[in-house]
Design a protein around this motif. Structure first.
Motif, PDB file in Angstrom:
ATOM      1  N   TYR A  80      54.511 -57.602  -1.570  1.00  0.00           N
ATOM      2  CA  TYR A  80      55.750 -56.895  -1.270  1.00  0.00           C
ATOM      3  C   TYR A  80      56.820 -57.144  -2.319  1.00  0.00           C
ATOM      4  O   TYR A  80      57.930 -56.658  -2.209  1.00  0.00           O
ATOM      5  CB  TYR A  80      56.267 -57.273   0.124  1.00  0.00           C
ATOM      6  N   HIS A  83      56.508 -52.595  -5.956  1.00  0.00           N
ATOM      7  CA  HIS A  83      56.161 -51.337  -5.300  1.00  0.00           C
ATOM      8  C   HIS A  83      54.787 -50.912  -5.812  1.00  0.00           C
ATOM      9  O   HIS A  83      54.586 -50.765  -7.014  1.00  0.00           O
ATOM     10  CB  HIS A  83      57.206 -50.262  -5.581  1.00  0.00           C
ATOM     11  N   ARG A  87      51.313 -51.231  -0.683  1.00  0.00           N
ATOM     12  CA  ARG A  87      52.561 -51.428   0.055  1.00  0.00           C
ATOM     13  C   ARG A  87      53.031 -50.110   0.663  1.00  0.00           C
ATOM     14  O   ARG A  87      53.453 -50.052   1.813  1.00  0.00           O
ATOM     15  CB  ARG A  87      53.624 -51.999  -0.874  1.00  0.00           C
ATOM     16  N   ASP A  91      53.423 -49.538   4.604  1.00  0.00           N
ATOM     17  CA  ASP A  91      54.751 -49.185   5.114  1.00  0.00           C
ATOM     18  C   ASP A  91      54.731 -47.869   5.893  1.00  0.00           C
ATOM     19  O   ASP A  91      55.367 -47.747   6.938  1.00  0.00           O
ATOM     20  CB  ASP A  91      55.766 -49.082   3.974  1.00  0.00           C
TER      21      ASP A  91
END
Length: 109
Positions: A80, A83, A87, A91
């Motif tokens: 995390y 980017h 991730r 998310d």
């Protein structure tokens, strides 16, 4: 007087458990009419990420209702600090269940 019940959630999550890809245990707390699930999840760094996402999605679908609160703890080995596609995928899955991430790091000195 506070009254609550808790149950170990095991049977229906075992079919989603795959060593290294997604290892999970959970308890269910019942307080008044609210269900609270506390899940601990581990995905090894060498685990299959696609399999992990599919199994996590199935798990969340089986547990989620409008009066359910989900708390997910563990180590899923997604970086995390940068980017990246993993991730972004994770998310998106969590936000589809209105779950926000909160990161804590513990380092020995």
């Amino acid at each position: 007087v506070v009254s609550a019940s808790f149950f170990i959630v095991d049977a229906h999550l075992k079919k989603l458990y795959i060593v290294q890809d997604i290892e999970v245990s959970a308890i269910r707390l019942l307080y008044n009419s609210c269900n609270i699930y506390i899940l601990t999840i581990y995905r090894a760094p060498t685990g299959n990420f696609t399999c992990f996402i599919k199994k996590l999605a199935a798990m969340l679908c089986s547990l989620y209702t409008l009066n359910t609160q989900l708390i997910i703890c563990g180590d899923i080995n997604v970086n995390y600090l940068v980017h990246n596609s993993r991730r972004k995928i994770l998310d998106a899955l969590l936000s589809s269940f209105v779950i926000q991430h909160c990161l804590f790091s513990c380092y020995a000195s």
